[in-house]
Design a protein around this motif. Structure first.
Motif, PDB file in Angstrom:
ATOM      1  N   SER A 179      -2.302  -3.529 -13.484  1.00  0.00           N
ATOM      2  CA  SER A 179      -1.698  -2.156 -13.390  1.00  0.00           C
ATOM      3  C   SER A 179      -2.365  -1.420 -12.052  1.00  0.00           C
ATOM      4  CB  SER A 179      -2.082  -1.574 -14.675  1.00  0.00           C
ATOM      5  OG  SER A 179      -3.562  -1.440 -14.934  1.00  0.00           O
ATOM      6  N   GLY A 180      -1.737  -0.524 -11.634  1.00  0.00           N
ATOM      7  CA  GLY A 180      -1.982   0.314 -10.692  1.00  0.00           C
ATOM      8  C   GLY A 180      -1.266  -0.056  -9.389  1.00  0.00           C
ATOM      9  N   PRO A 181      -1.389   0.530  -8.371  1.00  0.00           N
ATOM     10  CA  PRO A 181      -0.707   0.589  -7.258  1.00  0.00           C
ATOM     11  C   PRO A 181      -1.049  -0.960  -6.409  1.00  0.00           C
ATOM     12  CG  PRO A 181      -2.300   2.027  -6.658  1.00  0.00           C
ATOM     13  CD  PRO A 181      -2.365   1.692  -8.042  1.00  0.00           C
ATOM     14  N   TYR A 182      -0.027  -1.511  -6.018  1.00  0.00           N
ATOM     15  CA  TYR A 182      -0.283  -2.736  -5.181  1.00  0.00           C
ATOM     16  C   TYR A 182      -0.202  -2.243  -3.644  1.00  0.00           C
ATOM     17  CZ  TYR A 182       1.648  -4.868  -9.364  1.00  0.00           C
ATOM     18  OH  TYR A 182       1.458  -5.287 -10.787  1.00  0.00           O
ATOM     19  N   SER A 183      -0.839  -3.228  -2.864  1.00  0.00           N
ATOM     20  CA  SER A 183      -0.602  -2.992  -1.230  1.00  0.00           C
ATOM     21  C   SER A 183      -0.216  -4.016  -0.750  1.00  0.00           C
ATOM     22  CB  SER A 183      -2.072  -2.629  -0.793  1.00  0.00           C
ATOM     23  OG  SER A 183      -2.822  -4.104  -0.743  1.00  0.00           O
ATOM     24  N   LEU A 184       0.677  -3.970   0.450  1.00  0.00           N
ATOM     25  CA  LEU A 184       1.258  -4.841   1.184  1.00  0.00           C
ATOM     26  C   LEU A 184       0.234  -6.096   1.468  1.00  0.00           C
ATOM     27  CD1 LEU A 184       3.384  -6.420   2.557  1.00  0.00           C
ATOM     28  CD2 LEU A 184       3.601  -4.701   4.426  1.00  0.00           C
ATOM     29  N   ASP A 185      -0.958  -5.671   1.847  1.00  0.00           N
ATOM     30  CA  ASP A 185      -1.906  -6.469   2.166  1.00  0.00           C
ATOM     31  C   ASP A 185      -2.332  -7.503   1.138  1.00  0.00           C
ATOM     32  OD1 ASP A 185      -2.406  -5.632   4.860  1.00  0.00           O
ATOM     33  OD2 ASP A 185      -4.025  -4.460   4.603  1.00  0.00           O
ATOM     34  N   ARG A 186      -2.439  -6.980   0.001  1.00  0.00           N
ATOM     35  CA  ARG A 186      -2.752  -7.879  -1.191  1.00  0.00           C
ATOM     36  C   ARG A 186      -1.501  -8.741  -1.569  1.00  0.00           C
ATOM     37  NH1 ARG A 186      -6.545 -10.598  -3.094  1.00  0.00           N
ATOM     38  NH2 ARG A 186      -4.962 -12.199  -3.122  1.00  0.00           N
ATOM     39  N   LEU A 187      -0.040  -8.311  -1.154  1.00  0.00           N
ATOM     40  CA  LEU A 187       0.908  -8.930  -1.662  1.00  0.00           C
ATOM     41  C   LEU A 187       1.026 -10.234  -0.520  1.00  0.00           C
ATOM     42  CD1 LEU A 187       3.642  -6.370  -2.480  1.00  0.00           C
ATOM     43  CD2 LEU A 187       2.287  -7.666  -3.922  1.00  0.00           C
ATOM     44  N   GLY A 188       0.860  -9.821   0.611  1.00  0.00           N
ATOM     45  CA  GLY A 188       0.565 -10.879   1.769  1.00  0.00           C
ATOM     46  C   GLY A 188      -0.546 -11.986   1.571  1.00  0.00           C
ATOM     47  N   ARG A 189      -1.617 -11.429   1.174  1.00  0.00           N
ATOM     48  CA  ARG A 189      -2.819 -12.363   1.049  1.00  0.00           C
ATOM     49  C   ARG A 189      -2.355 -13.329  -0.418  1.00  0.00           C
ATOM     50  NH1 ARG A 189      -5.643 -13.956   4.545  1.00  0.00           N
ATOM     51  NH2 ARG A 189      -7.097 -14.864   2.780  1.00  0.00           N
ATOM     52  N   ASP A 190      -1.489 -12.959  -1.607  1.00  0.00           N
ATOM     53  CA  ASP A 190      -1.296 -13.638  -2.651  1.00  0.00           C
ATOM     54  C   ASP A 190      -0.560 -14.918  -1.807  1.00  0.00           C
ATOM     55  OD1 ASP A 190      -2.225 -11.939  -4.263  1.00  0.00           O
ATOM     56  OD2 ASP A 190      -0.210 -10.989  -4.793  1.00  0.00           O
ATOM     57  N   VAL A 191       0.441 -14.872  -1.156  1.00  0.00           N
ATOM     58  CA  VAL A 191       0.981 -15.689  -0.390  1.00  0.00           C
ATOM     59  C   VAL A 191       0.158 -16.764   0.416  1.00  0.00           C
ATOM     60  CG1 VAL A 191       2.800 -16.343   1.371  1.00  0.00           C
ATOM     61  CG2 VAL A 191       3.334 -14.626  -0.165  1.00  0.00           C
ATOM     62  N   VAL A 192      -0.928 -16.244   1.110  1.00  0.00           N
ATOM     63  CA  VAL A 192      -1.780 -17.091   1.838  1.00  0.00           C
ATOM     64  C   VAL A 192      -2.456 -17.647   1.021  1.00  0.00           C
ATOM     65  CG1 VAL A 192      -3.824 -17.025   3.577  1.00  0.00           C
ATOM     66  CG2 VAL A 192      -1.612 -15.369   3.938  1.00  0.00           C
ATOM     67  N   GLU A 193      -2.988 -17.035  -0.110  1.00  0.00           N
ATOM     68  CA  GLU A 193      -3.859 -17.928  -1.122  1.00  0.00           C
ATOM     69  C   GLU A 193      -2.988 -19.205  -1.748  1.00  0.00           C
ATOM     70  OE1 GLU A 193      -6.517 -15.770  -3.886  1.00  0.00           O
ATOM     71  OE2 GLU A 193      -6.538 -14.189  -2.193  1.00  0.00           O
TER      72      GLU A 193
ATOM     73  N   VAL B 181       6.855  -2.917 -11.302  1.00  0.00           N
ATOM     74  CA  VAL B 181       7.868  -2.250 -10.454  1.00  0.00           C
ATOM     75  C   VAL B 181       7.030  -1.113  -9.661  1.00  0.00           C
ATOM     76  CG1 VAL B 181       9.842  -1.124 -10.195  1.00  0.00           C
ATOM     77  CG2 VAL B 181       9.980  -3.148 -11.589  1.00  0.00           C
ATOM     78  N   ALA B 182       6.432  -0.308 -10.588  1.00  0.00           N
ATOM     79  CA  ALA B 182       5.978   0.756  -9.833  1.00  0.00           C
ATOM     80  C   ALA B 182       4.698   0.393  -8.959  1.00  0.00           C
ATOM     81  CB  ALA B 182       5.134   1.598 -10.988  1.00  0.00           C
ATOM     82  N   GLY B 183       4.082  -0.488  -9.241  1.00  0.00           N
ATOM     83  CA  GLY B 183       2.924  -1.285  -8.275  1.00  0.00           C
ATOM     84  C   GLY B 183       3.506  -1.673  -7.104  1.00  0.00           C
ATOM     85  N   SER B 184       4.552  -2.364  -7.119  1.00  0.00           N
ATOM     86  CA  SER B 184       5.368  -2.812  -5.984  1.00  0.00           C
ATOM     87  C   SER B 184       5.998  -1.588  -4.994  1.00  0.00           C
ATOM     88  CB  SER B 184       6.331  -3.898  -6.370  1.00  0.00           C
ATOM     89  OG  SER B 184       5.920  -4.771  -7.144  1.00  0.00           O
ATOM     90  N   TRP B 185       6.642  -0.831  -5.704  1.00  0.00           N
ATOM     91  CA  TRP B 185       7.042   0.565  -5.214  1.00  0.00           C
ATOM     92  C   TRP B 185       5.986   1.254  -4.410  1.00  0.00           C
ATOM     93  CZ3 TRP B 185      10.494   3.057  -9.413  1.00  0.00           C
ATOM     94  CH2 TRP B 185      11.846   2.551  -9.192  1.00  0.00           C
ATOM     95  N   ALA B 186       4.718   1.120  -4.840  1.00  0.00           N
ATOM     96  CA  ALA B 186       3.455   1.891  -4.340  1.00  0.00           C
ATOM     97  C   ALA B 186       3.200   1.131  -2.864  1.00  0.00           C
ATOM     98  CB  ALA B 186       2.334   1.801  -5.016  1.00  0.00           C
ATOM     99  N   ALA B 187       3.334  -0.227  -3.145  1.00  0.00           N
ATOM    100  CA  ALA B 187       3.320  -0.740  -1.769  1.00  0.00           C
ATOM    101  C   ALA B 187       4.267  -0.375  -0.728  1.00  0.00           C
ATOM    102  CB  ALA B 187       3.304  -2.505  -1.840  1.00  0.00           C
TER     103      ALA B 187
END
Length: 270
Positions: free
Chosen positions: A73-87, A190-196
């Motif tokens: 829950s809560g907002p996601y960030s683009l940095d976190r979404l990008g790090r998910d891929v790197v990991e 969806v809401a967390g991704s919209w925040a990113a």
């Protein structure tokens, strides 16, 4: 053609989120990572798998908040979404891959080209943008979604934005698949991704992407316009730009033309 082997599994990121992924295609082929739009899962690429696996081993994954991955829950960030891929790449021992991303997946692909270009060979950025501001325009949709009783209204909004009217008439099997996925997606994802999307701005940093890039835009796309695509292609040094006569889901609406553009770019010699 022989059936292509597939494997499905998951990793756990540094912040404790499980990310589901799947391989399709023969080992030994170059790896092509596919990154999805908001409100979809890795099956948004199902129609393209047969053609793509003739040339690549496909790595598909469900972004956090979607599909079989966890939904923090809560907002996601683009940095976190990008790090998910790197990991994910680190966990799988993949040092360098091609990346094809559509919509938010294209935004994540831009982040990868900016922050870890040494992990990327070629980038295909489809129906995406370097910036979708102003940021405040996203606050009300996020709040309304989290207050909504379910995903029904949001699902229909997504479908109208993704596909032309003729595909929404009657019982289109492909559209129904996307509808089912949307209705099964948790609002927090969806809401967390919209925040990113609300908080990102790559208009300047996209200029340092060194990787060969192809930008694909939809002529009738109202989410990420052809203008957005043209601006992005002009920002990335040496990027190519092509426009298809589509709305937002170019890979679905004009599959043959989409695959032709992608495969021509990814398989040509340097």
């Amino acid at each position: 053609m022989n059936a292509q082997p597939s494997t499905s599994s998951s990793i756990t990121t540094g912040d404790g989120v499980r990310i589901a992924y799947r391989f399709d295609g023969e080992q030994g082929l170059p790896v092509l990572l596919l990154s999805n739009s908001i409100g979809t899962d890795l099956h948004m690429w199902d129609g393209q798998v047969p053609a793509l696996t003739e040339h690549f081993r496909l790595l598909r994954y469900d972004a956090r908040g979607h599909g079989a991955s966890d939904v923090p829950s809560g907002p996601y960030s683009l940095d976190r979404l990008g790090r998910d891929v790197v990991e994910l790449l680190d966990a799988l021992g993949l040092q360098r891959v091609h990346v094809l991303g559509l919509s938010l997946g294209g935004i994540v692909a831009q982040w990868l080209g900016i922050h870890v270009p040494e992990r990327i060979d070629r980038l295909v950025l489809s129906n995406t943008a370097a910036y979708l501001g102003p940021p405040q325009q996203w606050d009300r949709p996020i709040a309304e979604l989290l207050e909504a009783p379910d995903m029904r209204a949001t699902a229909e909004m997504f479908l109208r934005n993704w596909f032309p009217a003729h595909m929404l008439e009657g019982d289109n099997e492909v559209v129904e698949g996307f509808r089912r996925t949307l209705l099964a997606t948790r609002r927090e994802g969806v809401a967390g991704s919209w925040a990113a999307v609300r908080d990102y701005d790559l208009r300047r940093t996209a200029a340092i992407i060194p990787n060969p890039a192809l930008v694909i835009a939809g002529e009738h796309d109202t989410v990420t316009s052809a203008g957005h695509g043209k601006e992005l292609a002009a920002t990335i040094p040496g990027a190519r730009f092509t426009v298809l006569p589509t709305v937002h889901m170019a890979n679905v609406e004009r599959q043959a033309e989409f695959l032709d553009a992608v495969l021509t770019f990814l398989t040509e010699r340097s």
